[in-house]
Design a protein around this motif. Structure first.
Motif, PDB file in Angstrom:
ATOM      1  N   THR A   1       0.835  -1.200   0.000  1.00 24.46           N
ATOM      2  CA  THR A   1       0.000   0.000   0.000  1.00 24.46           C
ATOM      3  C   THR A   1       0.874   1.256   0.000  1.00 24.46           C
ATOM      4  O   THR A   1       0.637   2.185  -0.776  1.00 24.46           O
ATOM      5  CB  THR A   1      -0.915  -0.004   1.244  1.00 24.46           C
ATOM      6  OG1 THR A   1      -1.676  -1.199   1.221  1.00 24.46           O
ATOM      7  CG2 THR A   1      -1.843   1.184   1.267  1.00 24.46           C
ATOM      8  N   LEU A   2       1.904   1.273   0.850  1.00 24.14           N
ATOM      9  CA  LEU A   2       2.768   2.466   0.926  1.00 24.14           C
ATOM     10  C   LEU A   2       3.464   2.709  -0.408  1.00 24.14           C
ATOM     11  O   LEU A   2       3.601   3.846  -0.845  1.00 24.14           O
ATOM     12  CB  LEU A   2       3.815   2.299   2.031  1.00 24.14           C
ATOM     13  CG  LEU A   2       3.301   2.491   3.458  1.00 24.14           C
ATOM     14  CD1 LEU A   2       4.442   2.286   4.459  1.00 24.14           C
ATOM     15  CD2 LEU A   2       2.681   3.873   3.653  1.00 24.14           C
ATOM     16  N   LEU A   3       3.861   1.630  -1.082  1.00 20.92           N
ATOM     17  CA  LEU A   3       4.558   1.773  -2.365  1.00 20.92           C
ATOM     18  C   LEU A   3       3.632   2.408  -3.414  1.00 20.92           C
ATOM     19  O   LEU A   3       3.956   3.419  -4.027  1.00 20.92           O
ATOM     20  CB  LEU A   3       5.047   0.394  -2.839  1.00 20.92           C
ATOM     21  CG  LEU A   3       5.790   0.390  -4.162  1.00 20.92           C
ATOM     22  CD1 LEU A   3       7.160   1.064  -4.020  1.00 20.92           C
ATOM     23  CD2 LEU A   3       5.976  -1.033  -4.688  1.00 20.92           C
ATOM     24  N   VAL A   4       2.440   1.791  -3.583  1.00 24.30           N
ATOM     25  CA  VAL A   4       1.522   2.275  -4.624  1.00 24.30           C
ATOM     26  C   VAL A   4       1.058   3.702  -4.316  1.00 24.30           C
ATOM     27  O   VAL A   4       1.118   4.593  -5.174  1.00 24.30           O
ATOM     28  CB  VAL A   4       0.310   1.316  -4.764  1.00 24.30           C
ATOM     29  CG1 VAL A   4      -0.750   1.913  -5.668  1.00 24.30           C
ATOM     30  CG2 VAL A   4       0.769  -0.036  -5.308  1.00 24.30           C
ATOM     31  N   VAL A   5       0.624   3.928  -3.074  1.00 21.69           N
ATOM     32  CA  VAL A   5       0.100   5.250  -2.721  1.00 21.69           C
ATOM     33  C   VAL A   5       1.221   6.299  -2.752  1.00 21.69           C
ATOM     34  O   VAL A   5       1.037   7.401  -3.271  1.00 21.69           O
ATOM     35  CB  VAL A   5      -0.578   5.186  -1.331  1.00 21.69           C
ATOM     36  CG1 VAL A   5      -0.945   6.564  -0.826  1.00 21.69           C
ATOM     37  CG2 VAL A   5      -1.818   4.319  -1.413  1.00 21.69           C
ATOM     38  N   GLY A   6       2.391   5.930  -2.231  1.00 21.80           N
ATOM     39  CA  GLY A   6       3.509   6.877  -2.200  1.00 21.80           C
ATOM     40  C   GLY A   6       3.900   7.327  -3.601  1.00 21.80           C
ATOM     41  O   GLY A   6       4.031   8.526  -3.868  1.00 21.80           O
TER      42      GLY A   6
END
Ligand code: HEM
Length: 236
Positions: free
Chosen positions: A216-221
């Motif tokens: 999630t952090l990768l995609v959203v970031g």
């Protein structure tokens, strides 16, 4: 007959097939969730072309539209539309069944814990639907983009449209908010998906949590970096 009994009787009237069972609909939701999640991840990676300049992003747009002599994008749109429709249908019908079946005297602690997560999923899901409709009319068809440059033959202007879109702070802000909702939705989605797979066990829970958080952090970031890169002049 109690509310719970009425709901169970209602479910029985609907039939005993795979789709009528809550397990069947959870499997549909998990499978379509994986398709949508895969799309969002590939889309995020594809958009990194924006960091390589106009030629790269426009070339990428042209590639997407010319795959399989133009049929590729329509196959992909069909799969995406079917997955989104089934995902929303399974979510709504499971929610309605759960609401109807919840006994009135549910213990408070249990009720608060279970509804917080599902309520978050409902409103983040709703904001995502609004975002997707806006996003398509904004960056794909251009009706909601005042400076939209439509393709001319095989020439695409995805980069110009991308930069002029995020130069408007309100638009950039809406994209950032939508990505935060995407993050919330994806986190709970990946968490529940691994539960549907039967991985809900104290031994795996740490791994499940780290997997959901990392992805999630990768995609959203990365997604949030696009409007911010334009606003700060890193992409111009
Ligand atoms: C900041 C994040 C995002 C950026 C910068 C972005 C950018 C773009 C761009 C430039 C296009 C047009 C490509 C073209 O037709 O030339 C596009 C299309 C699209 N985007 Fe996004 N996008 C973002 C997030 C998302 C998210 C989170 C979703 C879904 C949840 C999404 C779904 C789509 C879809 C379905 C299309 C249409 C593909 C088609 O032509 O059928 N996008 N996006």
């Amino acid at each position: 007959m109690s509310v719970a009994e009425q709901s169970i009787a209602g479910a029985e009237v609907r039939g005993h097939g795979f789709l009528a069972s809550s397990v069947g609909r959870k499997v549909i939701m998990a499978a379509t969730g994986v398709v949508l999640f895969g799309f969002v991840t590939v889309h995020m990676i594809g958009n990194t072309q924006a960091y390589m300049g106009a030629k790269s992003l426009n070339g990428y747009a042209e590639f997407l539209h010319s795959m399989l002599h133009g049929a590729g994008i329509w196959i992909f749109r069909g799969v995406l539309l079917a997955a989104s429709g089934l995902h929303a249908w399974a979510a709504i019908s499971l929610t309605l069944d759960n609401q109807a079946a919840r006994p009135v005297g549910y213990r408070e602690t249990q009720s608060v814990a279970s509804t917080w997560s599902s309520r978050t999923m409902r409103w983040s899901g709703f904001i995502l639907v609004v975002f997707i409709v806006y996003h398509l009319l904004h960056l794909t068809t251009g009706q909601l983009h005042p400076a939209f440059k439509a393709p001319q033959g095989h020439e695409y202007f995805a980069y110009d449209n991308f930069v002029s879109a995020f130069k408007v702070p309100a638009v950039a802000g809406f994209y950032v908010i939508a990505q935060l909702c995407l993050g919330l939705h994806m986190w709970h989605g990946v968490w529940s998906f691994t539960q549907t797979l039967g991985l809900s066990h104290p031994r795996y829970d740490g791994l499940r949590r780290n997997f959901a958080t990392g992805l999630t952090l990768l995609v959203v970031g990365v997604n949030i970096s696009y409007p911010i890169a334009v606003l700060t002049g890193c992409i111009h």
